[in-house]
Each structure stands twice: as structure tokens, then as C-alpha cells.
Design a protein around this motif. Structure first.
Motif, PDB file in Angstrom:
ATOM      1  N   THR A 235     -18.051  38.631  39.813  1.00  0.00           N
ATOM      2  CA  THR A 235     -17.670  40.043  39.662  1.00  0.00           C
ATOM      3  C   THR A 235     -16.821  40.498  40.834  1.00  0.00           C
TER       4      THR A 235
ATOM      5  N   ARG B 224     -12.652  40.528  32.175  1.00  0.00           N
ATOM      6  CA  ARG B 224     -13.560  41.449  31.490  1.00  0.00           C
ATOM      7  C   ARG B 224     -13.740  42.635  32.414  1.00  0.00           C
TER       8      ARG B 224
ATOM      9  N   ALA C 110     -10.113  48.600  31.864  1.00  0.00           N
ATOM     10  CA  ALA C 110      -9.261  48.200  30.742  1.00  0.00           C
ATOM     11  C   ALA C 110      -8.126  49.205  30.540  1.00  0.00           C
TER      12      ALA C 110
ATOM     13  N   VAL D  34      -8.049  43.137  29.099  1.00  0.00           N
ATOM     14  CA  VAL D  34      -9.381  43.224  29.712  1.00  0.00           C
ATOM     15  C   VAL D  34     -10.402  43.455  28.610  1.00  0.00           C
ATOM     16  N   GLU D  35     -11.248  42.477  28.383  1.00  0.00           N
ATOM     17  CA  GLU D  35     -12.297  42.635  27.368  1.00  0.00           C
ATOM     18  C   GLU D  35     -13.347  43.598  27.911  1.00  0.00           C
ATOM     19  N   ILE D  36     -13.622  44.646  27.147  1.00  0.00           N
ATOM     20  CA  ILE D  36     -14.535  45.687  27.656  1.00  0.00           C
ATOM     21  C   ILE D  36     -15.975  45.197  27.606  1.00  0.00           C
ATOM     22  N   MET D  37     -16.694  45.404  28.702  1.00  0.00           N
ATOM     23  CA  MET D  37     -18.079  44.950  28.783  1.00  0.00           C
ATOM     24  C   MET D  37     -18.998  46.130  29.086  1.00  0.00           C
TER      25      MET D  37
ATOM     26  N   ASP E 213     -23.919  43.784  31.077  1.00  0.00           N
ATOM     27  CA  ASP E 213     -23.214  42.505  31.064  1.00  0.00           C
ATOM     28  C   ASP E 213     -22.818  42.049  32.463  1.00  0.00           C
TER      29      ASP E 213
ATOM     30  N   TYR F 299     -20.837  33.400  34.735  1.00  0.00           N
ATOM     31  CA  TYR F 299     -19.958  32.717  33.794  1.00  0.00           C
ATOM     32  C   TYR F 299     -19.848  31.221  34.091  1.00  0.00           C
TER      33      TYR F 299
ATOM     34  N   ILE G 162     -13.645  33.166  34.143  1.00  0.00           N
ATOM     35  CA  ILE G 162     -13.775  34.535  33.631  1.00  0.00           C
ATOM     36  C   ILE G 162     -14.228  35.392  34.810  1.00  0.00           C
TER      37      ILE G 162
ATOM     38  N   SER H 238     -15.567  39.519  35.952  1.00  0.00           N
ATOM     39  CA  SER H 238     -15.941  40.890  35.589  1.00  0.00           C
ATOM     40  C   SER H 238     -15.312  41.843  36.596  1.00  0.00           C
TER      41      SER H 238
END
Lengths: 461, 461
Positions: B257, B284, B290, B331-334, B338, B343, B347, B349
Motif C-alpha cells: 500500500t 487499485r 481513481a 485505478v480499480e476501486i477498492m 480491502d 498481493y 499490484i 493499493s
């Protein structure tokens, strides 16, 4: 109260508690002393109600005595806190400082553990001692005391907590849990509670260990041994055995098993057993010991024909009651596995061994790794024993009862650990801290060291 | 083999192992070096069979690479043992010496833990490293390696064990367990096994922790963080983030992260994300991140209009493949929870925070107390972070990948501990010892101190 939520709050407060300066933590201890002194009468009043309730419900006298919190106990508790203020700060000690490479410095620094849950027996001074140890070491603590002193605990906790907060420590530094069913909630607080310290009966400690994922520090049994070597000085040794068994038989550091070197059994047993039975100790042992004692008795080795060592002691009397020698020296025969028994009572297990090696093997097999002692004038035998016995305390020529934080000079103890990890033996301030590694760099990348572009030089500084 | 019986035998041998002199333990390490060198061809032959079998059963190439034990790995393993011979003996260190009273001397001395069970992944060099650490620290060890290197483990174990016994160490100093179902037997050996060190996947370590009463040391997760402060030096910081994420993403000390100070997000994110995505890292993050990235993209902040810092880097390319900027910077929203995800892959965060305090709170809540880093030129922010983050490793301006026993100068490590008790962070020789208290007297009784006839004077000597 929802213990889980309170524990979570405490977890978030823990880094702030850990960051409190030594001055602030000591000021809190000083304030606790003052508030206890100012509120002495109110404390004694609440305690009198606890004691009265206990007496009315028929609690045993010995236990009631432990519930009492009087002038003497208050004085001792305050003396303990005062001593603790003077002890070196356990937090912030740098135990390693190493330059890994130019401009990349590693430090290992002692830090508080975080949130500690302590569940302790009905002894009001324990609440004061444990709170003080946790404050001095920068830990947050959840305290649950025995229900028989609920009123005393409540007023003491209020005073201690109020003083700590008044000195500037976080509101969530201490929490009191009062209901018995909240213990089970506490056991589920993994992630928020870093360590549990249960004190009390074996079954209780074992229950805690079996029902939580939180690390537990403590001891489930105190099966301490004394080995009387063939080169023991009997005049010195007999009082040590008597002290270790009878000075306070209900505690974990009292001796449970006496191993006697076979070569001196004939001469030593009459003296040792006379001294023990004089204090009311009942005897158990192997068939060999039972037969030997019977034989010695028949030969008149006990009573009239006893050796010189105990000549000054009055024989055959337990208090004022005269009882037949056969009864007094009766050895109840026990099986091998019975040696793993903690009596916490005036009973002792007896066994003969060939040498110090057999003694050490027996202790490692049947003991609880608490505290074990050799009585001998033989340096080689002593060294073998101290090396080979796998216990937190290994003693030569002194009572096992010395295994105690105050006696070791730790100020106080939160308990005695028979585990081998983290802290072993009496646990004082040092057992309530852990450490963190601090690494200070200037943008160093691991890739450069993996590729060989840079090399570590590991210089201790 | 009945593991329980073998563990019991080992337990009885442990005090003899603990008593082995430093000379003997170092001689055993020297003999291991010699026997490994003499038998190199046989070792490589067995390893080739393991590798061949793995390839035939379709094991992934990256994993097969880890199974290989070649000239380079043998050379490194031997260099590791040689370094360990030179390290200070961790056993027999006196860490406290105190005269409690005249003629009553307390010593705290470091001793081996006893019997250690290590369950490790399919990496032949791990067997050598772990055996050497246990021998150097005077511990007996039960070893279970990954089945993919069964043949290599078998020959290595035979050579290492043979060398240790030839040097005079007890026959039961090392034991190899080969069958997977024997792990469950090992978990039931409480009382005989003092410590378990499982290495491998999170689930595996958690399985061990949930299914044994033996103390377990290790880490179930490595969720490491980097906090990019508002006063970070980006030129220094971006390579650190890239190193921490991409140098070896499959390991526990890789970063998962990235927390970015909200005040510098506009300027920092284009540079940081360009560098990360260039290495193939997928993004993410929170909805806020995002949207911000989308906005920056629309403004042309990625690609053409990028800042000077990364001007030297080739933009928009991952290998040879050109891909649309929208895809690369997606950016995949988490969700909030999460963030507690490891990971061990390419990947990352992403989250914005207001300041170092919010960063520390996030890390304490979602991290795994492994290793966390602040990137800043601000001493006060750095000090706050190092103090308040409750992790085994707290870093400033360097890669989290430095969290490693070899890099810390410990010679090697048996693992990394995220627990707070006993050992924290990379565990080398010091984490494999405990201590015992030795108390030497002249017949002292506790009764004399309780009655007040004698007083302790507690003089450190």
C-alpha cells in the motif's frame, strides 16, 4: 460494556501511551501515591465491606486474610511504586546500532508491548502493582481482579486511573473489567490485545491458554525440586528444604519434590524428615523410600537415636500433639507419574537418585521448568545441575522461594513465566517491553545490493 | 517414524546439545562446509532429479528456479555458514549479575531454547541455513522441507547431520521429517517441542497457529506500507517505491500500500504511477484516487505533459507493448477493508491521507506490523512516524525490502516475526535463545527476609 470495542479504542490509544515521556509516566506514578494516601480512609471502608461480605459467605480465614487491604498493605504498595519510580526506564533503550552501509543506519529500540490484559486473583495490592508496572513500561492495560475484592478494586481502579489521566496519560490507558463473563469477551480480542497475563489456579490459567489466540504469558504449574547431593552440607541444607516447603506452601515457588542421593539416604533422611514432619509436612514417595524409612524407623534412627545435626530440635512433636512415630513418618507410596504433581500444601514427594545426572533427568521430565535447586558443596555437581536443568531458575544452596520479582530486585512482578519465549521466571518491567527496528536511509534501494552494485559493510556504531 | 517418540528423545538430548562448547558447535559448522564441498556432485545429481520431476509434473518455471541448487547456491550457502562461524556466540551471555544480599548472587544467562521445529518451503538452501543457525545457537531442530526438493533435502540432511555428529554433537541434535502427515504429529508434541517456526503461505502459517499448543513464531502476512509525505524528495522517493514494490514482489517485505499526502497528490502521483506502471504494476485505490488519476489523465499530466523528475524515463511503454494511457493508469476501486490485502504480486493499493498522523493510524489498523516506511525530508514527521507506527520495522527513506536477516547483518534468518513477543522482525541467532536465572547462595532462607531479620541490598556487580 462491550469489551471488544473498548479494547479497540485502547489499541488506538496504545501508540500515544507508548510515546508518553518518562517524566510523564513517573509523574503519573507519583500522583497515584498521593491519591492513595489522600483517600486511605475511603479505601479501607470499601475493603472492610468486601471482607465482611467474604466472612458472611463463609470464605476460609486464610483467604480472607489475603483480601484485607490495611495500613501495612497500603504502605507496602506505596513503597513499591516509589521504588518503581526510581528504576531505569525500560522504554527507549537502544540495544543495537549498526551502519548497514554508508548513510543507512539500523537501530533496535525497546518499546512497550501495547495492550496487556491481566486477570488476577482477589488481592487488592495486585491491582496497584500491575497498574504501576504497566504505566512505568508505557503499556495500556485491561485489568480484571477477583470478585471477592470487587469494592476495593473499584475504588482503587478509580483512583489509579484518575491519577494517571490527571498526569497527562491517555484516557484509555487503563480499563477495568468487572464481570466474570467479560473475561470470555477479552479472550476474543486478538489483534487489539497483544498479551494476556492470567494469574491464579492451574486450571484457570490452562483455561485461558486453551481458549484464546492471544499470546499468553504465565505459568500453569509450579513443580519445583530440590536435589540433595551426596556432598551436601546437611546443617546448611535442612533449613533450606524446610523453608522451601513450609515458609508459604500455597505458592508456586514452594518445593514439591525432594530428590535424595542414594549414597547419603540412610544418614540424611532421618534429619530431613524429622525437620519436615515437625512442621506438619506429610510424606509421599517411591516404594524404595517407603521401605527405607520403615527400616530406619525400626533401627531407631528417628526419635531417640537421631543424628547430631538435629539434636537441638525437639523430636516427635507436631505442636503439642504427640503421635506415634510410625504415623508421623509414614510414606504414602506414589507412582512414577505422580511426581508431576503440584501440592501447594504441606506434602512432599520423595525419591532416591544415583547422582546429579539422574536428578536433572527427573526434573526435566517431571518438573514445570519453574525453579529447581541443588544442595551441594561439590562445584562440579553444582555446575552440571545449573547447566543441565532446563528451568527458568536454577539454584544452588538457597531456597526455591527466592524466585520472585521483588526478591530479584525488579520492584514488582506481573507474574512468573514458565514458558521459554519472551520472558522467563519472574516478569518485571523488562518482560513488558518488546523492540522495534528503526532503519534510516537516504533513498537506498535493495536492487543495488542484489545486483552487486553496492555492498553492506555492517559496522556496529 | 513416530514423531512424538523422536521428539521426546530429542528433548532429553537438548540439555546436552545446549551444553556443547562454542568450539564444538563451530567445528560442526566447519565440518558441514567440508562435507558439502566434498559431496557437491552427488548433491547436484539429486537436485537435478528433483528439478526434472518438477518440470515433468508441470511446476511453474519461477518455482522450478527456486528448487535449483547449483554451484552459485552452494557457494552462497557455504559463505553463509562461514560468516556464522565468525559471529559472536549467542549462548552463555550474562545479561544481569546482581548480588541480592551478601553471598546470594543472581545471574541471567542466555541459553538455547531447546527443541525447535521448522517447517519450510521447497528451497534447498533453507535446510542448510536453518540447520546452521540451530547448531550455532545450541538448539536441537526438527526439519520438514517442501516435498518438491525431497531428494535434495534428503542428501543435504544426511551430510549436515553426519558432520554435526562427527564433530561430537548428540546424535539427536537434528531430525528430518519427510512425510507431510508427520507435520500434524509434530503439532501435537507440546512439552517436547519448545517452538515451531512455519514458513510458507499465509494459510499454511495460520493452519499451524490454529492447530497446535506449541508456541509459534512467524508471520501470517506481510502488508507493508510506504507513506509519501508532503515534504518527500520525489527524486529520492520514486525509486524507493519502485524498488519496494517491484524488486521481488512475491516476498513479505514488498510494499502493498502506498499512502500519499493529499497536498502533493497532484504533482506526485503522475511521477510515481508512471514509474510503477512502467514496471507493469497494476493500480487499485480509493474512489478519490481513481477520480484524481482520471482527472490528471484528462489534463495530460501523464505521458506528454509529465514533470521533469521522470523526463529521462521512457513514457507509456511497458516492455515493447504500447497501450492506451487510460488502460495503463486505470485505478480499480477498492473498499476500505480491502486495504488489509497482501498481493505478493505486481499490484499496489493507493490512498490519500491528510498527514502523517492519518498515515500512521491507517497502517496500525490495516497493516500486519511487519515493515513500514515514511518518505520525507521533514524530521518531525519522520520522528512521529517512527514512534507511532506499531511495526517490527519502521523505516525512513529506504526500501521496505531491507527487512531481512542477512541485510541486518544477522548472518541468516529463520524467518521474520510479526508477533511482538520474544523476537520481532528478521529472526537470527538472538531470536533462537532464551535465558535462565542462576542463583547461587550459602543456605539463605526466604523466611529470614520475610521476618525482617535480613534485608536484600540488590547490588549490580
Amino acid at each position: 460494556m462491550v469489551v471488544r470495542e473498548e479494547a479497540r479504542k485502547m489499541k488506538l490509544a496504545a501508540p500515544h501511551m507508548a510515546a508518553a515521556s518518562e517524566e510523564m509516566r513517573n509523574a503519573a506514578l507519583q500522583k497515584i501515591i498521593e491519591t492513595l494516601e489522600e483517600n486511605r480512609d475511603a479505601i479501607f471502608r470499601e475493603n472492610a465491606l468486601d471482607v465482611q461480605a467474604a466472612e458472611e459467605t463463609g470464605v476460609a480465614k486464610a483467604v480472607v486474610k489475603r483480601l484485607k487491604f490495611d495500613e501495612n498493605k497500603l504502605r507496602d504498595a506505596i513503597a513499591g511504586i516509589r521504588q518503581m519510580i526510581g528504576l531505569t526506564d525500560p522504554v527507549g533503550k537502544v540495544t543495537l546500532k549498526r551502519e548497514l552501509d554508508e548513510g543507512l543506519v539500523l537501530e533496535r529500540v525497546s518499546v512497550p508491548i501495547g495492550v496487556i490484559g491481566v486477570i488476577f486473583e482477589a488481592r487488592p495490592d495486585a491491582l496497584i502493582q500491575i497498574s504501576a508496572l504497566c504505566i512505568k513500561s508505557g503499556n495500556c492495560a485491561i485489568l480484571k481482579g477477583g470478585k471477592e475484592t470487587a469494592r476495593t478494586n473499584k475504588i482503587l481502579f478509580g483512583l489509579v486511573h484518575g491519577a494517571a489521566v490527571a498526569a497527562g496519560l491517555p484516557e484509555s490507558c487503563l480499563l477495568q473489567v468487572e464481570l466474570h463473563n467479560e473475561i470470555d469477551e477479552l479472550l476474543k480480542c486478538q489483534g487489539d490485545v497483544d498479551l494476556l497475563i492470567p494469574r491464579g489456579s492451574n486450571q484457570f490459567v490452562q483455561y485461558i491458554m486453551d481458549n484464546t489466540n492471544i499470546p499468553v504469558m504465565g505459568h500453569a504449574a509450579g513443580i519445583c525440586h530440590i536435589y540433595l547431593d551426596e556432598r551436601a552440607d546437611l546443617a546448611k541444607s535442612v533449613p533450606v528444604i524446610v523453608d522451601a516447603k513450609t515458609q508459604y506452601p500455597a505458592v508456586c515457588n514452594a518445593v514439591e519434590t525432594l530428590l535424595v542421593n542414594r549414597k547419603i539416604a540412610d544418614t540424611a533422611l532421618p534429619v530431613v524428615l524429622q525437620a519436615l514432619t515437625e512442621k506438619g509436612v506429610m510424606l509421599r514417595g517411591t516404594q524404595e523410600v517407603a521401605e527405607l524409612v520403615k527400616g530406619l524407623l525400626a533401627k531407631g534412627c528417628f526419635g531417640e537415636a537421631r543424628g547430631n545435626v538435629c539434636a537441638s530440635q525437639e523430636a516427635n512433636s507436631v505442636g503439642d500433639v504427640q503421635e506415634p512415630l510410625e504415623k508421623r513418618y509414614e510414606v504414602e507410596i506414589m507412582g512414577e507419574d505422580d511426581f508431576a504433581t503440584e501440592y501447594t500444601d504441606l506434602i512432599i514427594s520423595l525419591k532416591l537418585v544415583d547422582d546429579v545426572a539422574e536428578a536433572a533427568d527427573h526434573i526435566n521430565k517431571f518438573g514445570s521448568h519453574h525453579t529447581d535447586c541443588i544442595l551441594t558443596e561439590d562445584d562440579a555437581a553444582a555446575e552440571y545441575f545449573l547447566q543441565m536443568v532446563d528451568s527458568a531458575g536454577v539454584y544452588r544452596n538457597c531456597s526455591t522461594r527466592f524466585a520472585d520479582g521483588f526478591r530479584y530486585g525488579f520492584g514488582a512482578e506481573v507474574g512468573v513465566s514458565t514458558g521459554k519465549l519472551h520472558a522467563r521466571g519472574p516478569v518485571g518491567l523488562e518482560g513488558l517491553v518488546t523492540y522495534k527496528y528503526r532503519l534510516i536511509g537516504e533513498g537506498q534501494l535493495v536492487g543495488d545490493y542484489v545486483s552487486g552494485k553496492k555492498q553492506f559493510h555492517h559496522k556496529d556504531i
